[in-house]
Design a protein around this motif. Sequence first.
Motif, short mmCIF file in Angstrom:
data_model
loop_
_atom_site.label_atom_id
_atom_site.label_comp_id
_atom_site.label_asym_id
_atom_site.label_seq_id
_atom_site.Cartn_x
_atom_site.Cartn_y
_atom_site.Cartn_z
N UNK A 233 54.82 39.88 41.88
CA UNK A 233 54.52 41.31 41.94
C UNK A 233 54.18 41.92 40.60
N UNK A 234 54.12 41.09 39.55
CA UNK A 234 53.83 41.60 38.22
C UNK A 234 52.41 41.22 37.79
N UNK A 235 51.87 42.02 36.86
CA UNK A 235 50.51 41.83 36.36
C UNK A 235 50.54 41.84 34.83
N UNK A 236 49.80 40.94 34.24
CA UNK A 236 49.58 40.96 32.79
C UNK A 236 48.11 41.25 32.54
N UNK A 237 47.83 42.21 31.69
CA UNK A 237 46.46 42.56 31.33
C UNK A 237 46.29 42.42 29.82
N UNK A 238 45.34 41.60 29.43
CA UNK A 238 45.05 41.42 28.01
C UNK A 238 43.79 42.19 27.65
N UNK A 239 43.96 43.23 26.84
CA UNK A 239 42.82 44.02 26.39
C UNK A 239 42.20 43.34 25.17
N UNK A 244 45.70 43.29 22.71
CA UNK A 244 47.03 43.75 23.11
C UNK A 244 47.28 43.42 24.57
N UNK A 245 48.53 43.07 24.90
CA UNK A 245 48.92 42.79 26.28
C UNK A 245 49.62 43.98 26.91
N UNK A 246 49.34 44.18 28.20
CA UNK A 246 50.06 45.17 28.99
C UNK A 246 50.72 44.42 30.15
N UNK A 247 51.99 44.70 30.38
CA UNK A 247 52.78 43.98 31.39
C UNK A 247 53.40 45.01 32.30
N UNK A 248 53.10 44.95 33.62
CA UNK A 248 53.60 45.97 34.53
C UNK A 248 53.77 45.40 35.93
N UNK A 249 54.50 46.16 36.77
CA UNK A 249 54.72 45.78 38.16
C UNK A 249 53.80 46.58 39.06
N UNK A 250 53.26 45.93 40.10
CA UNK A 250 52.41 46.57 41.09
C UNK A 250 53.09 46.52 42.46
N UNK A 251 53.07 47.65 43.17
CA UNK A 251 53.64 47.66 44.52
C UNK A 251 52.84 46.78 45.47
#
Length: 345
Positions: A233-239, A244-251
Amino acid sequence: MIPEGKQIEQILTNSILGHISNNEKKQLEEWTASSPEHQKEAEAYRQIWEKSKKLVYSEEINIKESLAKTKKRIPAFRRKKWIGYLRQAAAVLLLTISFTGLIRYYTENTANEITGCMEVKTAYGMQTSFSLPDGTEVWLNSGSILRYPKSFRNKDTRSIELKGEGYFNVTKDPGRPFIVKTSEIDIKVLGTEFNVTAYDDFRSFTVALEEGKVSILKNTANKNRELLTLNPGEVAEYNRKENKFYHFRENSLEKYTAWKKGMIMFYGDPIETVIHKLEKWYNVEIRLADKNLTRYRFTATFENESLDQVLNLLSISTPLKYETIPAEKKPDHSFSKRVIIISNK
């Protein structure tokens, strides 16, 4: 002659946007008068436009909700959509069988003699699925390339290379990690299901995890360094621009995986994301002429619609308009991409 099909869709759109010519106005009047169903369809288009005006000012444009009722209420749209779906399904099945067969025949022969590496490419507007030598299931999205060894035997890892977008259902093998290599990051797993978006011309790379656990690695000084671990349920986005990395949870991860079902889905996405996905899906070049559109975010789901249908629906329900520059024949007899220019109304 009373207009039908795409012609009447364009005339209805022009009427709503106030761009209708005198000839089109006459055609619309004849078409509307010819059938009660046509009158209902024209009214449905007008109603959705009135409702969509309220959405524009919120700067959170939910095309999915505003168009769903209209699609269901228009019999011609439903009939055309199902016919289009059946035609597309048959075409995709035929092309996948022949295209995949040719790929496998030629890559296996070159692999034996040269590198032992297999390569699968998907054409724009197509998706394909296949299995790797270890039984791992792969879905490959439009305009993507996957390279992998003909066999994983006698190897410490199961490493593959991805350019584009792929979904992986990895066969468990505790002794040999499965590694997806991209131009910026690597994803290391043992057995799991996840989606990777790694187009070289996208601003960001993303990894969305449905099951299991994955590690995100970054190559630094010729050494892979583990940066973070994802849970379901989690997502990692590398800009890439910001490094830079962004780490967040998606419903819901559906917006990351809907392409497997032949759908394009946006959920609170900026116009840049919308443009990138449409460019890959339809093999066109899209230019943004008005920077004011970058403040809007879009929520929509498209399934089996043509590019013209998608752009028409967007122009009805959002503050954007578009124009198309047709493809041109080059000196080598190939054709350039169609160019779509998007601007504010």
